[in-house]
Structures are given as C-alpha cells and as structure tokens.
Design an enzyme around this catalytic site. Structure first.
Site, short mmCIF file in Angstrom:
data_model
loop_
_atom_site.label_atom_id
_atom_site.label_comp_id
_atom_site.label_asym_id
_atom_site.label_seq_id
_atom_site.Cartn_x
_atom_site.Cartn_y
_atom_site.Cartn_z
N LYS A 22 0.78 -1.00 0.21
CA LYS A 22 0.58 -0.40 0.27
C LYS A 22 1.08 1.35 0.00
O LYS A 22 0.59 2.15 -0.56
CB LYS A 22 -0.22 0.00 1.02
N ASN A 23 1.93 1.07 1.23
CA ASN A 23 2.58 2.53 1.09
C ASN A 23 3.66 2.97 -0.18
O ASN A 23 4.06 4.14 -0.09
CB ASN A 23 3.27 2.64 2.50
N ARG A 93 -3.61 10.33 4.54
CA ARG A 93 -2.45 10.44 4.90
C ARG A 93 -1.54 10.88 3.33
O ARG A 93 -0.58 12.16 3.30
CB ARG A 93 -1.77 9.87 5.74
N CYS A 117 -4.31 8.30 9.87
CA CYS A 117 -4.50 7.04 11.52
C CYS A 117 -4.40 8.23 12.07
O CYS A 117 -2.94 8.79 12.18
CB CYS A 117 -3.76 6.16 10.98
N ARG A 122 2.01 14.34 13.42
CA ARG A 122 2.35 13.75 11.92
C ARG A 122 2.61 15.40 11.19
O ARG A 122 1.80 15.13 10.83
CB ARG A 122 1.45 12.81 11.53
N PRO A 123 3.89 16.00 11.24
CA PRO A 123 3.80 16.94 10.99
C PRO A 123 4.48 17.16 9.46
O PRO A 123 4.38 15.65 9.54
CB PRO A 123 4.78 18.49 12.01
N ILE A 124 4.19 17.91 8.82
CA ILE A 124 5.31 17.55 7.00
C ILE A 124 6.17 18.94 7.03
O ILE A 124 6.52 19.22 5.92
CB ILE A 124 4.01 17.71 6.40
N ASP A 125 6.64 20.10 8.10
CA ASP A 125 7.91 20.73 7.97
C ASP A 125 9.02 19.67 6.84
O ASP A 125 9.48 20.50 6.05
CB ASP A 125 8.15 21.03 9.35
N GLN A 126 9.10 18.87 6.87
CA GLN A 126 10.44 18.07 6.51
C GLN A 126 10.50 18.88 4.85
O GLN A 126 10.96 18.80 4.06
CB GLN A 126 10.98 16.53 7.06
N ASP A 305 4.88 0.46 12.17
CA ASP A 305 3.60 -0.14 11.90
C ASP A 305 2.72 -2.02 11.95
O ASP A 305 2.68 -2.32 12.16
CB ASP A 305 3.20 -0.06 9.91
N ILE A 327 8.78 6.17 17.02
CA ILE A 327 8.30 7.05 16.03
C ILE A 327 7.36 8.06 16.05
O ILE A 327 7.61 9.32 16.23
CB ILE A 327 8.22 5.75 14.67
N ARG A 397 -8.13 -0.08 4.72
CA ARG A 397 -8.34 1.29 4.45
C ARG A 397 -6.70 0.56 4.05
O ARG A 397 -6.03 1.28 3.19
CB ARG A 397 -7.81 2.20 5.21
C1 UD1 Z 1 4.91 6.61 6.82
C2 UD1 Z 1 3.79 5.30 6.50
C3 UD1 Z 1 3.75 4.84 7.31
C4 UD1 Z 1 4.48 4.37 8.50
C5 UD1 Z 1 5.74 5.65 8.64
C6 UD1 Z 1 6.88 5.72 9.56
C7 UD1 Z 1 2.67 5.80 4.56
C8 UD1 Z 1 1.31 6.36 3.55
N1 UD1 Z 1 2.95 5.99 5.63
O1 UD1 Z 1 4.53 7.83 6.98
O2 UD1 Z 1 2.60 4.06 7.62
O3 UD1 Z 1 4.04 4.60 9.75
O4 UD1 Z 1 6.22 6.21 7.35
O5 UD1 Z 1 7.21 4.15 8.51
O6 UD1 Z 1 3.99 6.01 3.62
N2 UD1 Z 1 8.26 13.45 11.06
C9 UD1 Z 1 8.54 15.09 11.08
N3 UD1 Z 1 8.30 15.88 10.27
C10 UD1 Z 1 8.17 15.66 8.75
C11 UD1 Z 1 7.99 14.29 8.42
C12 UD1 Z 1 7.48 13.61 9.37
O7 UD1 Z 1 8.48 15.08 12.71
O8 UD1 Z 1 7.94 16.44 7.81
C13 UD1 Z 1 8.09 12.74 11.35
C14 UD1 Z 1 7.17 12.00 12.45
O9 UD1 Z 1 6.14 12.47 12.72
C15 UD1 Z 1 7.51 10.81 13.01
C16 UD1 Z 1 8.27 10.61 11.78
O10 UD1 Z 1 9.39 11.80 11.44
O11 UD1 Z 1 7.63 10.90 14.26
C17 UD1 Z 1 8.26 9.66 10.83
O12 UD1 Z 1 7.33 9.84 9.77
P1 UD1 Z 1 7.39 9.94 8.61
O13 UD1 Z 1 8.36 8.40 8.07
O14 UD1 Z 1 7.60 10.81 7.54
O15 UD1 Z 1 5.86 8.83 8.32
P2 UD1 Z 1 5.02 8.99 7.18
O16 UD1 Z 1 5.75 9.36 6.13
O17 UD1 Z 1 4.00 10.22 7.72
#
Ligand code: UD1
Length: 430
Positions: A22-23, A93, A117, A122-126, A305, A327, A397
């Site tokens: 899926k991912n 997501r 979920c 779950r920020p997207i700042d990066q 996961d 995580i 999902r």
């Molecule tokens: C993806 C997977 C999810 C899995 C996760 C970790 C998808 C759609 N989802 O989620 O199933 O649980 O990887 O293997 O592929 N973070 C930040 N800033 C950012 C991005 C992330 O601080 O901009 C933090 C997150 O809060 C978390 C960690 O980094 O603590 C890892 O997150 P990330 O690998 O980005 O997870 P997703 O891509 O959302």
C-alpha cells in the site's frame, strides 16, 4: 456500521498470498501523473486508501483506467487542476504526495494538509523544507499547502528526522528539477526504493535509494512505463504475527524475505520457527513463546507499523517484554481495548511493559487505527470465545480481503453489519 465478528481458538494453518505494498503504491500512483504518457501499474492492492487516491487522480483530470482489480492505466496528459480537493483525500495521509508530484511537473500545487491515522502529531515540516530548498515558495493557507516555483533548482538537503514521506516527496519534485539534488538522512524503507525504481523506469535519474544518501539528477521530462509494485511488508508481517499468536503454521507467499528480517528476528527470539524461502516465509508458532524487547526504528529497524501486532504476540508470551515506540507518540491507544480481552500491559510514556498472560477472552473492542485494528483482530483469533471489532473501516484502508485471507487459513471471522448478523454468526459456528 461494519464490524468483524470472530470466534477465537483456531490455529491458523495453510497458505496466504500477500498483496502489493500500500505505502509504495500510494507514492507510485501520485508519481504516475508526472508524465504525459501512459503508465501501467500492476500488483496494486485493492484497498480503500488506494481507491481514494485513484479517485483524486481522476478528479484533477488524469485518465484512470482500471484494467482489472490489481492493474491500472493512468494518463496525466490532461491534468487541468493543480488544486487537489477531493473530500476524501483529506482523510488519507498520502495526499501529501500530490505536492511533490504536481510541483515537479507543473511547478505549482495546492493540496489540503493531510489526515490519516491518528497516531501522533505527524507534521510535514521536512517535506516543506525540501520543497523550499528546491526553490519553491510554500505557504499554508486555509488548511492547504500552496506551493509555487518559477524553476525548481537542485539543492543539498539534510532531513532533520528520517521521514519516509518527506524522502519520497522530495525525490519526486527533485526528479524534474535542474541539476543534482543530494538528499541526506533519507529514509531507507523498501517503499522508498520502490518509488525510486518506478521513477527511474520513467526516465528519472535517482541513485542511492535504500541508503541514507540519495542523489537525484533532474531530467527534463519523464516518460511512460509499466511497473509492478513490491509485496506489502506490513501485510506479510501481520500474517506472520497471526500465525505466531494462534500457534499456527502459515506459509506467507509472495514476499521479499529480506524486507521482513526485523519481524523474523523477533518471532525467532520468541521461540517461533521461521523458515525463509525465495519468495515465501513459513511461520510455525510454539505452544509456549518467550518474551522479548522491541524498539521501533526507521528501516531496517523494527517497523512502527508492526508494533501493535507484535505487542499482541508478546501479550501471550511467557515473561515481561518492553516495547518502545520511538516513531509516533500516540501509538498505544489500542492497549485499553486489549485490556478488555485480559492482557496485562502498562504504558508509561512511549514504553509499554507487557506481562504475558496464558489466555485472552473475547470482548467487544474498537479499532483505533489501521494497524492497531489488525492487532485486535489477531487477538480475537487467539482469544477464547467471541470478539467483535468495531470501526473496521480503518482496517479496510490497508488490508485487501483481510477476512477472506484469514478464513482461507481456517479462521472463524466474518464481516457483519449489525447485531442480528453477529447472532447469526454465533449460531452458525456454535
Ligand atoms: C509512513 C507510512 C506509515 C509509517 C511511517 C513510518 C505512508 C503513507 N505511511 O508515514 O505507515 O508508519 O511512514 O514508517 O507511507 N516527521 C516530522 N516531520 C516531517 C515528517 C515526519 O517530524 O516533515 C516525523 C513524524 O512525526 C514521525 C517520523 O518523522 O515521528 C516518521 O514519519 P514519516 O516517516 O514521515 O511517516 P509518514 O511518511 O507519515
């Protein structure tokens, strides 16, 4: 509302075939609109998140042709809209992948901030840091990310946290930027590699995916391709755990055993037998399984996961186990639900201390998210008596035909709509 009703106690025995990841598919589908040519994608899992993403792809003007349940042809030449605003897309997501894909191709994107979920903040700042480094202007307005660039220009980007989503998103945008982008502290998950392979099959020039430094030399355009998605590591791991928890004997087919090493290692530490073949693994549970400790980490560490499913296995193992979630901060919500089935787990901060018990009893429980939902089903399969799992929309999902695959292994589980059907199931299975 749909529920699963389960009568526990049957060891799972037989073969199960794992679907596409899926991912990986979410990233690949979003990336498929980055060319004007046809893209044919195979081994697509037929799960809700994927179908929602396909609807959103259609909504922005791409042609989506479902050849069969697991194959789709996409053509992104007629995309008219760089603003994605499907009412469902907010809930998944991976909608954030449209930012990288649209920004790369059209230098412009407008995408609602993602849902998904509820397992942490779950920020997207990066992701945004990466797009800005490539020369885009990125703002958040009225709940959406709005990104524009005159030209995307390569950059040297260091991720402050290892993020799967940010790695894939930046890789997509940088694939069509000018010059060579270097992405450091990149995520190494199998689905990062799969999306990179997919982009390369479209003519991108990405090297190093699967290591922590990825080099992306931008190209002018991407072309059509045919691509088959890798098997789902987490679905495979879930069935491996289900075999262990029910003390069963399951051949998990269509997998890449290398991707399952962390799960295999933990099951073996618990005393299970795990035998690897070329593209299958057999898991044989043992009457008495031992405690072990787990800490979730980015790949190749133990996947977050798989944390809830493995915690269920440990809840039925001898001794005390410690599970550390490093995580996501909010990933133990299912523990209260499990307690209703007789587990003995205490959560302190990001650590769960699990005292193994010898038997669980069936109960009515609520799936709080996708993987925790699967974990509760596994607990129900091992428990004495009946378990009803509510909110199974979460499970659908990400798991294709979950109940059918479990039934194929001898599980007594059915999807039902109401209490009457629960009663009917109970009368049927006795
Ligand atoms: C993806 C997977 C999810 C899995 C996760 C970790 C998808 C759609 N989802 O989620 O199933 O649980 O990887 O293997 O592929 N973070 C930040 N800033 C950012 C991005 C992330 O601080 O901009 C933090 C997150 O809060 C978390 C960690 O980094 O603590 C890892 O997150 P990330 O690998 O980005 O997870 P997703 O891509 O959302």
């Amino acid at each position: 509302m749909e529920q699963y009703v389960i009568k526990g106690g049957n060891p799972l025995v037989g073969d199960v075939t794992i679907s596409g990841a899926k991912n990986a598919a979410l990233g690949i589908l979003a990336a498929s609109i980055m060319t004007d040519d046809d893209v044919l994608i195979d081994n697509l899992p037929d799960v809700r998140d994927i179908n929602v993403l396909l609807e959103a792809i259609e909504e922005i003007g791409a042609r989506v042709e479902r050849i069969d349940r697991h194959t789709v042809r996409i053509n992104g030449s007629n995309i008219k809209e760089v603003a994605v605003d499907d009412e469902y897309i907010r809930r998944i997501r991976a909608s954030y992948y449209f930012i990288g894909a649209l920004l790369g191709k059209y230098k412009s994107a407008q995408v609602p901030l993602p849902g998904g979920c509820n397992i942490g903040s779950r920020p997207i700042d990066q992701h945004l840091k990466g797009f800005r480094a490539l020369g885009a202007e990125v703002n958040i307005e009225r709940g959406a990310v709005i990104a524009h660039a005159i030209d995307l220009v390569a950059a040297h980007i260091y991720l402050d946290v290892v993020s799967v989503g940010a790695t894939i998103n930046i890789m997509m945008a940088a694939a069509l930027a000018e010059g060579q982008t270097i992405l450091e502290n990149a995520a190494k998950e199998p689905h990062v590699v799969d999306v990179a392979n997919f982009l390369n099959s479209m003519g991108a020039n990405i090297k190093g995916a699967g290591t922590d430094t990825i080099r992306i030399r931008g190209v002018n355009r991407l072309h059509g391709t045919e691509y088959s998605i890798i098997p789902d590591q987490i679905e495979a791991g879930t069935f491996m755990c289900a075999a262990a928890v029910t003390r069963g004997d399951v051949m998990v087919k269509n997998v890449i055993p290398k991707h399952l090493e962390a799960i295999t290692a933990k099951l073996m530490e618990m005393g299970c037998e795990v035998i690897e073949f070329d593209d299958e693994v057999r898991v044989v549970g043992k009457p008495t399984q031992r405690h072990t400790d787990i800490k979730t980490l980015p790949y190749p560490g133990f996947p977050t996961d798989m944390q809830p499913q493995m915690s269920v296995a440990l809840a039925l193992a001898k001794g005390t186990s410690m599970v550390t979630e490093s995580i996501f901060e909010n990933r133990f919500k299912y523990v209260d639900e499990l307690a209703r089935m007789g587990t003995n787990i205490k959560v302190e901060g990001n650590v769960a201390v699990i005292d193994g018990v010898t038997q669980l009893t069936g109960a009515q429980v609520n799936a709080p998210d996708l993987r925790a939902g699967a974990a509760l089903v596994i607990a129900g399969l091992a428990a004495d008596g009946y378990t009803v799992v509510d909110e199974i929309g979460y499970i659908q999902r990400g798991y294709e035909c979950f109940e059918e695959k479990l039934q194929g292994l001898g599980a007594m589980i059915e999807k039902v709509d109401n209490d009457r059907e629960v009663q009917k199931f109970k009368m049927k299975v006795g």
